[in-house]
Scaffold this active site. Structure first.
Site, PDB file in Angstrom:
ATOM      1  N   SER A 171       0.852  -1.222   0.130  1.00 28.45           N
ATOM      2  CA  SER A 171      -0.002  -0.069   0.052  1.00 28.45           C
ATOM      3  C   SER A 171       0.818   1.275  -0.061  1.00 28.45           C
ATOM      4  O   SER A 171       0.305   2.484  -0.128  1.00 28.45           O
ATOM      5  CB  SER A 171      -0.888   0.057   1.273  1.00 28.45           C
ATOM      6  OG  SER A 171      -2.242  -0.633   0.972  1.00 28.45           O
ATOM      7  N   LYS A 199       0.543   3.901  -2.555  1.00 27.64           N
ATOM      8  CA  LYS A 199      -0.399   4.895  -2.593  1.00 27.64           C
ATOM      9  C   LYS A 199       0.223   6.260  -2.381  1.00 27.64           C
ATOM     10  O   LYS A 199      -0.286   7.364  -2.850  1.00 27.64           O
ATOM     11  CB  LYS A 199      -1.404   4.637  -1.753  1.00 27.64           C
ATOM     12  CG  LYS A 199      -2.410   3.477  -1.973  1.00 27.64           C
ATOM     13  CD  LYS A 199      -3.392   3.436  -0.903  1.00 27.64           C
ATOM     14  CE  LYS A 199      -4.298   2.116  -1.185  1.00 27.64           C
ATOM     15  NZ  LYS A 199      -3.908   1.047  -0.430  1.00 27.64           N
ATOM     16  N   SER A 246      -5.560   3.748   4.174  1.00 28.54           N
ATOM     17  CA  SER A 246      -5.268   3.088   3.186  1.00 28.54           C
ATOM     18  C   SER A 246      -6.269   2.577   2.300  1.00 28.54           C
ATOM     19  O   SER A 246      -6.109   1.437   1.740  1.00 28.54           O
ATOM     20  CB  SER A 246      -4.202   1.851   3.800  1.00 28.54           C
ATOM     21  OG  SER A 246      -3.561   1.529   2.561  1.00 28.54           O
ATOM     22  N   LYS A 289       3.042   6.121   5.771  1.00 29.79           N
ATOM     23  CA  LYS A 289       2.237   5.263   5.086  1.00 29.79           C
ATOM     24  C   LYS A 289       3.046   3.874   5.330  1.00 29.79           C
ATOM     25  O   LYS A 289       4.157   3.576   5.615  1.00 29.79           O
ATOM     26  CB  LYS A 289       2.343   5.606   4.002  1.00 29.79           C
ATOM     27  CG  LYS A 289       1.612   4.606   2.962  1.00 29.79           C
ATOM     28  CD  LYS A 289      -0.100   5.371   3.383  1.00 29.79           C
ATOM     29  CE  LYS A 289      -1.013   4.287   2.420  1.00 29.79           C
ATOM     30  NZ  LYS A 289      -1.295   2.986   3.374  1.00 29.79           N
TER      31      LYS A 289
END
Length: 390
Positions: free
Chosen positions: A61, A64, A121, A228
């Protein structure tokens, strides 16, 4: 009597078992070995610790991060607005994984979807944003790879805007700890992104859905500011983490740890070591007053000397003795003085070794008075006449 002693022994044994279980519950998580990691100073990009930093690895993820960067760069150049509506396609609503359960045809402001990506997310939000910008996920992936190339991310190839595990016959997104750190530095230029990334929890869809930040460090690590996380089974647990203490801002990228607690513990360990080993000397801040300089023969008797940019120097704590910061400006200025006129420098040095410097300028105009004013105006008049003659 025997029954009483037996009951007491059982009760004591139960207390011991409960105490042992409680002790295990509160033991700190042990850092686990990562496939790769990198720690850098966010301001200068200086590498503070690394292991296999260019090893290619699925970011999951953390893919992203590029999706959000492309959107925010378009907001910055006013191609997009955080308030503009983004419509959810049927494909985006069915993407699966972490999500905020967007329904086909549902519309949200771009800013709300970007917030959902950074906090929860949300894969459905990532696809909706990608389609809004480029018309399709495939076209958006082309933009992602073009931007990666422009940033010099030589280890990175994107296949999706979300980072979900590849299906049969598909190829995984790939990157490295180095490339994620470079990408994080770009994202940190956007205050909105860092505000979302550092938010422990927030509501979505009029607070009917509560989003909890997937980056546990924003709740547990002193000074954490974002950024993140990423996970799927084959890639393991990964995080790009940011934190700031006493003017030193760090980016730590940890890839491929077997457990989630181990991943966060490894990031915390690496940042703790960096904070313990280095410090940032903030010699000057942009537009901050460095000193005041007296002015003779003017309408004001002094001007303020302002730094034209930040002057930050990273030093090892073991080597920070003898660091000196000094303003090299005139003892006296003669009017007239012009606003933004260079006055000198702020210098940071260790002994005779100059570690950095920045120009300082006057904060305002100071006109000359009396005969000095007459001479100055006469000189300006002559310069204007000469210019007109040409």
């Amino acid at each position: 009597m025997r029954a009483t002693r037996r009951a007491a022994a059982v009760a004591a044994w139960g207390v011991l078992i409960a105490s042992a279980a409680l002790a295990r519950t509160h033991q700190p998580e042990v850092a686990a070995a990562a496939a790769a990691y990198l720690v850098i100073d966010a301001d200068s990009g200086t590498v503070l610790a690394e292991h296999d930093a260019h090893r290619r690895w699925p970011p999951a993820s953390m893919t992203k991060m590029m999706t959000v960067l492309l959107a925010m760069e378009r907001v910055q150049d006013r191609t997009l607005s955080l308030d503009e509506p983004v419509r959810t396609s049927a494909w985006a609503s069915r993407i699966g994984g972490s999500q905020v359960y967007l329904a086909a045809g549902e519309t949200f402001p771009l800013g709300e979807l970007l917030k959902a990506i950074m906090i929860a997310s949300a894969n459905d939000a990532a696809v909706a944003v990608a389609e809004h910008i480029a018309g399709s996920s495939a076209a958006f992936v082309d933009l992602m790879n073009a931007r990666a190339k422009a940033l010099g991310l030589a280890d990175t190839t994107y296949q999706s805007p979300h980072g979900l595990p590849p299906g049969k016959g598909q190829t995984a997104d790939m990157t490295s700890a180095h490339d994620l750190a470079v990408l994080a530095r770009e994202l940190m230029k956007f205050p909105e992104v860092m505000r979302w990334a550092g938010t422990p929890a927030a509501g979505f869809r009029n607070d009917t859905l509560q989003m909890s930040n997937t980056n546990h460090l924003v709740r547990t690590y002193a000074g954490a500011t974002g950024l993140k996380t990423g996970y799927y089974h084959e890639s393991g647990f990964s995080v790009t983490a940011t934190a700031t203490r006493n003017d030193l801002s760090l980016i730590a990228v940890v890839l491929g740890v077997p457990t989630k607690p181990g991943c966060f513990a490894e990031a915390a360990r690496l940042m703790n070591e960096a904070f313990a080993g280095y410090r940032m000397v903030a010699a000057a801040r942009r537009a901050a007053v460095v000193s005041e300089v007296p002015v003779a023969g003017g309408t004001d008797d002094r001007v303020k000397a302002l730094a034209t940019s930040d002057l930050l120097v990273l030093v090892k704590r073991a080597e920070d003795r003898g660091i000196v910061v000094e303003a090299r400006v005139p003892r006296l200025l003669q009017a007239p003085v012009r606003r933004s006129q260079p006055l000198g420098d702020v210098v940071i040095r260790r002994g005779d070794q100059e570690l950095g410097k920045v120009t300082v300028v006057a904060d305002r105009d100071v006109e000359a008075t009396g005969w000095l004013s007459w001479l100055w105006n006469r000189a300006l008049s002559g310069r204007t006449t000469h210019s007109d003659a040409r």
